[in-house]
Write a protein that holds these residues in place. Structure first.
Motif, mmCIF file in Angstrom:
data_model
loop_
_atom_site.group_PDB
_atom_site.id
_atom_site.type_symbol
_atom_site.label_atom_id
_atom_site.label_comp_id
_atom_site.label_asym_id
_atom_site.label_seq_id
_atom_site.Cartn_x
_atom_site.Cartn_y
_atom_site.Cartn_z
ATOM 1 N N VAL A 71 0.769 -1.138 -0.351
ATOM 2 C CA VAL A 71 0.030 -0.091 -0.080
ATOM 3 C C VAL A 71 0.960 1.315 -0.055
ATOM 4 O O VAL A 71 0.617 2.194 -0.134
ATOM 5 C CB VAL A 71 -1.346 -0.065 1.782
ATOM 6 C CG1 VAL A 71 -0.345 0.269 2.579
ATOM 7 C CG2 VAL A 71 -2.883 0.547 0.861
ATOM 8 N N GLU A 84 -11.330 2.672 -3.771
ATOM 9 C CA GLU A 84 -12.222 2.472 -3.199
ATOM 10 C C GLU A 84 -13.331 3.439 -3.066
ATOM 11 O O GLU A 84 -14.616 3.382 -2.623
ATOM 12 C CB GLU A 84 -11.537 3.058 -1.778
ATOM 13 C CG GLU A 84 -11.545 2.288 -0.098
ATOM 14 C CD GLU A 84 -12.931 3.707 0.374
ATOM 15 O OE1 GLU A 84 -13.430 3.624 1.076
ATOM 16 O OE2 GLU A 84 -11.833 4.269 0.137
ATOM 17 N N ARG A 88 -17.064 2.628 -2.094
ATOM 18 C CA ARG A 88 -18.226 3.372 -1.513
ATOM 19 C C ARG A 88 -19.370 3.917 -2.333
ATOM 20 O O ARG A 88 -20.635 3.405 -1.790
ATOM 21 C CB ARG A 88 -17.308 4.357 -0.896
ATOM 22 C CG ARG A 88 -18.296 4.056 0.781
ATOM 23 C CD ARG A 88 -17.397 5.917 1.983
ATOM 24 N NE ARG A 88 -16.181 6.001 1.147
ATOM 25 C CZ ARG A 88 -16.216 7.060 0.467
ATOM 26 N NH1 ARG A 88 -18.243 7.443 0.336
ATOM 27 N NH2 ARG A 88 -15.461 8.074 0.248
ATOM 28 N N THR A 93 -17.829 -2.547 -0.227
ATOM 29 C CA THR A 93 -17.025 -2.369 0.798
ATOM 30 C C THR A 93 -15.292 -3.121 -0.481
ATOM 31 O O THR A 93 -16.058 -4.028 -0.593
ATOM 32 C CB THR A 93 -16.961 -2.511 1.825
ATOM 33 O OG1 THR A 93 -18.311 -2.545 2.387
ATOM 34 C CG2 THR A 93 -15.946 -2.482 2.650
ATOM 35 N N VAL A 94 -14.692 -1.827 0.268
ATOM 36 C CA VAL A 94 -13.633 -3.049 0.216
ATOM 37 C C VAL A 94 -12.068 -3.446 0.979
ATOM 38 O O VAL A 94 -12.289 -2.960 2.183
ATOM 39 C CB VAL A 94 -12.492 -1.908 -0.917
ATOM 40 C CG1 VAL A 94 -10.723 -2.706 -1.311
ATOM 41 C CG2 VAL A 94 -13.598 -1.440 -1.645
ATOM 42 N N ILE A 95 -11.972 -4.795 0.564
ATOM 43 C CA ILE A 95 -11.109 -4.950 1.178
ATOM 44 C C ILE A 95 -9.112 -5.126 1.182
ATOM 45 O O ILE A 95 -9.513 -5.714 -0.238
ATOM 46 C CB ILE A 95 -11.204 -6.813 2.327
ATOM 47 C CG1 ILE A 95 -10.852 -7.650 1.115
ATOM 48 C CG2 ILE A 95 -12.389 -6.332 3.213
ATOM 49 C CD1 ILE A 95 -11.768 -9.319 2.090
ATOM 50 N N ILE A 96 -8.778 -4.729 1.597
ATOM 51 C CA ILE A 96 -7.315 -4.733 0.590
ATOM 52 C C ILE A 96 -6.252 -5.083 1.825
ATOM 53 O O ILE A 96 -6.431 -5.581 2.788
ATOM 54 C CB ILE A 96 -6.863 -2.572 0.880
ATOM 55 C CG1 ILE A 96 -7.930 -2.202 0.726
ATOM 56 C CG2 ILE A 96 -5.379 -2.951 0.102
ATOM 57 C CD1 ILE A 96 -7.528 -0.776 0.739
ATOM 58 N N GLN A 98 -2.624 -6.733 1.496
ATOM 59 C CA GLN A 98 -0.994 -6.919 1.032
ATOM 60 C C GLN A 98 -0.040 -7.893 0.578
ATOM 61 O O GLN A 98 -0.473 -9.413 1.353
ATOM 62 C CB GLN A 98 -0.046 -6.163 1.167
ATOM 63 C CG GLN A 98 -0.979 -4.458 1.747
ATOM 64 C CD GLN A 98 0.150 -3.651 3.392
ATOM 65 O OE1 GLN A 98 0.645 -2.969 2.556
ATOM 66 N NE2 GLN A 98 0.106 -3.329 3.258
ATOM 67 N N VAL B 71 -5.666 7.204 2.021
ATOM 68 C CA VAL B 71 -4.699 6.495 2.003
ATOM 69 C C VAL B 71 -3.210 6.963 0.518
ATOM 70 O O VAL B 71 -2.499 6.726 1.375
ATOM 71 C CB VAL B 71 -5.222 4.519 1.463
ATOM 72 C CG1 VAL B 71 -4.771 5.144 -0.556
ATOM 73 C CG2 VAL B 71 -4.652 4.006 1.702
ATOM 74 N N ILE B 80 -0.394 2.103 7.922
ATOM 75 C CA ILE B 80 -2.231 0.374 7.391
ATOM 76 C C ILE B 80 -1.011 -0.502 7.267
ATOM 77 O O ILE B 80 -1.556 -1.289 7.721
ATOM 78 C CB ILE B 80 -2.903 1.476 5.848
ATOM 79 C CG1 ILE B 80 -3.341 2.857 6.276
ATOM 80 C CG2 ILE B 80 -3.188 0.584 5.309
ATOM 81 C CD1 ILE B 80 -3.769 3.631 4.881
ATOM 82 N N GLU B 84 -2.585 -3.278 8.715
ATOM 83 C CA GLU B 84 -2.978 -5.248 7.866
ATOM 84 C C GLU B 84 -2.382 -5.665 8.173
ATOM 85 O O GLU B 84 -2.185 -7.163 8.327
ATOM 86 C CB GLU B 84 -2.934 -4.677 6.706
ATOM 87 C CG GLU B 84 -3.473 -5.006 5.531
ATOM 88 C CD GLU B 84 -3.086 -5.742 4.566
ATOM 89 O OE1 GLU B 84 -3.624 -7.069 4.884
ATOM 90 O OE2 GLU B 84 -1.434 -5.725 4.362
ATOM 91 N N VAL B 94 -8.416 -6.738 7.690
ATOM 92 C CA VAL B 94 -8.708 -5.381 7.424
ATOM 93 C C VAL B 94 -9.545 -4.398 6.181
ATOM 94 O O VAL B 94 -9.614 -4.710 5.231
ATOM 95 C CB VAL B 94 -7.383 -4.719 7.328
ATOM 96 C CG1 VAL B 94 -7.479 -2.687 7.617
ATOM 97 C CG2 VAL B 94 -7.000 -5.486 8.703
ATOM 98 N N ILE B 95 -10.768 -3.561 6.716
ATOM 99 C CA ILE B 95 -11.565 -2.921 5.441
ATOM 100 C C ILE B 95 -10.835 -1.876 5.197
ATOM 101 O O ILE B 95 -11.078 -1.335 7.313
ATOM 102 C CB ILE B 95 -13.001 -3.290 5.981
ATOM 103 C CG1 ILE B 95 -13.781 -2.669 6.852
ATOM 104 C CG2 ILE B 95 -12.998 -4.893 5.228
ATOM 105 C CD1 ILE B 95 -14.805 -3.976 6.986
ATOM 106 N N ILE B 96 -10.302 -0.824 4.751
ATOM 107 C CA ILE B 96 -9.852 0.359 5.137
ATOM 108 C C ILE B 96 -11.246 1.041 4.075
ATOM 109 O O ILE B 96 -11.714 0.892 3.396
ATOM 110 C CB ILE B 96 -8.775 0.481 4.367
ATOM 111 C CG1 ILE B 96 -7.376 -0.427 4.943
ATOM 112 C CG2 ILE B 96 -8.064 1.993 4.061
ATOM 113 C CD1 ILE B 96 -6.686 -0.167 4.037
ATOM 114 N N LEU B 97 -11.314 2.393 5.397
ATOM 115 C CA LEU B 97 -11.976 3.285 4.309
ATOM 116 C C LEU B 97 -11.839 4.956 4.599
ATOM 117 O O LEU B 97 -11.353 4.974 5.582
ATOM 118 C CB LEU B 97 -13.288 2.966 5.494
ATOM 119 C CG LEU B 97 -14.154 2.346 5.346
ATOM 120 C CD1 LEU B 97 -14.416 1.366 4.243
ATOM 121 C CD2 LEU B 97 -14.317 1.033 6.340
ATOM 122 N N GLN B 98 -11.808 5.191 3.462
ATOM 123 C CA GLN B 98 -11.229 7.103 3.458
ATOM 124 C C GLN B 98 -12.568 7.704 3.544
ATOM 125 O O GLN B 98 -13.295 7.289 3.324
ATOM 126 C CB GLN B 98 -11.165 7.280 2.171
ATOM 127 C CG GLN B 98 -9.915 6.079 2.081
ATOM 128 C CD GLN B 98 -9.128 6.424 0.376
ATOM 129 O OE1 GLN B 98 -8.191 7.055 0.141
ATOM 130 N NE2 GLN B 98 -9.976 6.139 -0.739
#
Lengths: 330, 330
Positions: A71, A84, A88, A93-96, A98, B71, B80, B84, B94-98
DNA sequence: AACATTTTCGCAAACGTTTGCGGTGTATTT
DNA sequence: AAATACACCGCAAACGTTTGCGAAAATGTT
């Protein structure tokens, strides 16, 4: 007090669960009065539907998996941000996940996506990913996979990439238009396919024109290399009057050297680079660059995903076009 | 062919669903032979447990929500990445929300967390977040909330911050040691607790010493502000001979202005900032900075989360310590 | 041979939704 | 007055798991 369910609401109101469910979804079968009562109670109780129960019932997770090496990278960041953001807005919903460039972790992440019954996967694979099979299996199971940026060679899949060739060409044209005479082009590792592409395109543009310019091409593996090479070049008898940097990594090194030597740009030398735009804006004047926008790439990948989800099965490779962003450096 | 369930496996094997479930979990009640049969079939069918059904049943989602303004930020990136990475190792997704610094989006994201019944929330709030109530409600519902970096003033919550006080203090001491006379301190939004802390610490250091230095404090909300303020300050009759930038955002603006004005540093003015280290290394000479590692902060936040999840209810504010990294700018 | 124990497994309920279908009651039409 | 239509609502099954409890079969103990 913690978890409010439809059941609890229905009991407080003397209604059935189904009525409450329909009321909250504004189903025409339910009277306005009942809807109002339900909505108000739900509101005051801060009812939040249980996403898991919903997906279990509807089989629609509205979750995207986003697989990325890391990331921490200007380019990926902007891809991620775009994906993302759009997701939204569209209710996903996005799960990121790595991979850290580790194929095994990548595989584990892919399994996570399956376990979470994601609606789709965006994937930027690691350089070491040799086996695309696991990805294709998702496709077989009806889960769209959109590859972006680092995509596999395998043909029958959806890919969204930056226009490597195009970008280098634009930069070259620009330099030629400015009638520069002594051009320094700093490219990356010559083994990388991206380097090869950009180099051929860059050279080609010069050859196509009756270029009176002298072209000096060097390769830098990292920022430090770029610093050294630039430093060296600007101490030659004949200084470059234009510098092309293939990437952010290189631009950073070049700019550092120019600061050290107090080279005034664009007066003493013009600068142009390929970038997603963050780095060029840090300098004054801002660096003119050909934008390979991670942001735009992300948006394109997202759109591709959406059309896949709405039935399109057409497989293709999309290239996001590059545009010149004028700073004041050339 | 797509979705294999326990039921399907059980039917193929002439077993009950419960037996299959237990076999896959290596439950002692099941014979080795049966376990083997089940495992082999599950393997070959590529069975993946349905995460939704599991969470519905067990009420344990093993998902963390990560709320962050954007992000695309050096510092957040490293946070992050750390969070993560650790989460994945611990079996969490992990779901990342901006939020894009929009309190309303932030609220929507928080709702998403609730809908997904997350096991915990990492939150870096926006500068405009005035109401911490929604976060506290999660705590009431038994969902730990760990604030990091940008934390609310509200006391009774878990916070993990960079050593704001310490870092600003170190920077101030350094400036004093260099015997600077006219110091420009560019801080962030004065409503942020981080700004307040850094400001008091910075001031305190100057007052503690028999500071003959003149201190000018200004506030910038973004890079553009910092650019303007720096530009302005350096056109005063009495130019600053040292600049302190509270963040990367500010440093970027300041440096741009200094490039425009061709201010030579460290000769004409010294620069020092607080950063995670990426940006300072882009300039020549490199900027001296107090390092506040997002990576370290992320790890700490994660650890805090885990101890919360394992019962610890102790509320506290943790500070990750800062170290001075010498560039050549002061 | 009768009983006690242990091993191995299945039943059924529950988690919180959605939704097809059917069932009231009231209003409208013949 | 009977028939029809409609508005409003509830029943119950299903999604894929986990798990307490009980039952059958196998084994061990007198």
């Amino acid at each position: 007090m913690s978890n409010i369910t439809l059941k609890k609401i229905s009991q407080s109101l003397g209604l059935s669960i189904s009525t409450v469910s329909r009321a909250l979804k504004n189903h025409p079968d339910i009277s306005e009065q009942t809807k109002k009562r339900v909505r108000e109670l739900a509101e005051s109780l801060e009812y939040e539907p249980n996403a898991f129960a919903i997906q279990l019932r509807t089989k629609d997770s509205r979750i995207f998996g986003l697989l990325v090496p890391t990331v921490s990278n200007h380019f990926y960041e902007s891809c991620i941000q775009a994906i993302e953001e759009e997701s939204r807005k569209a209710g996903y919903t996005v799960i990121i996940l790595q991979s850290g460039d580790d194929p095994e972790t990548e595989l584990a992440n892919l399994r996570l996506c399956r376990q979470n019954r994601v609606s789709g996967v965006f994937a930027c694979i690691t350089p070491n990913t040799s086996n695309v099979q696991p990805f294709l299996k998702l496709e077989d199971a009806g889960i769209p996979v959109i590859f972006f940026d680092k995509v596999p060679d395998f043909e029958a899949c959806n890919k969204v990439c930056t226009g490597d060739i195009e970008a280098a060409g634009i930069a070259a044209e620009r330099i030629i238009a400015k009638q520069k005479k002594q051009v320094l082009a700093i490219l990356g590792n010559p083994n990388l396919s991206i380097t090869k592409k950009r180099m051929t395109a860059f050279k080609a543009a010069f050859e196509k024109n009756i270029a009176t310019a002298k072209l000096q091409i060097v390769h830098a593996n990292n920022t430090k290399d770029a610093f050294d090479l630039t430093h060296e070049a600007f101490q030659q008898a004949k200084r470059p009057d234009a510098v092309f940097c293939m990437s952010d990594e290189i631009l950073a090194g070049t700019m550092k050297a120019l600061q050290l030597l107090r080279v005034k740009f664009p007066k003493e030398a013009g600068i142009i680079s390929i970038s997603n735009g963050v780095l060029p804006k840090l300098y004054y004047p801002e660096i003119t660059y050909v934008e390979t926008s991670g942001f735009k790439l992300g948006k394109t990948a997202f759109n591709r995903m959406m059309s896949r989800l709405s039935g399109s099965t057409f497989v293709q490779e999309i290239t996001v076009e590059s545009v010149l962003v004028e700073g004041g450096s050339l």
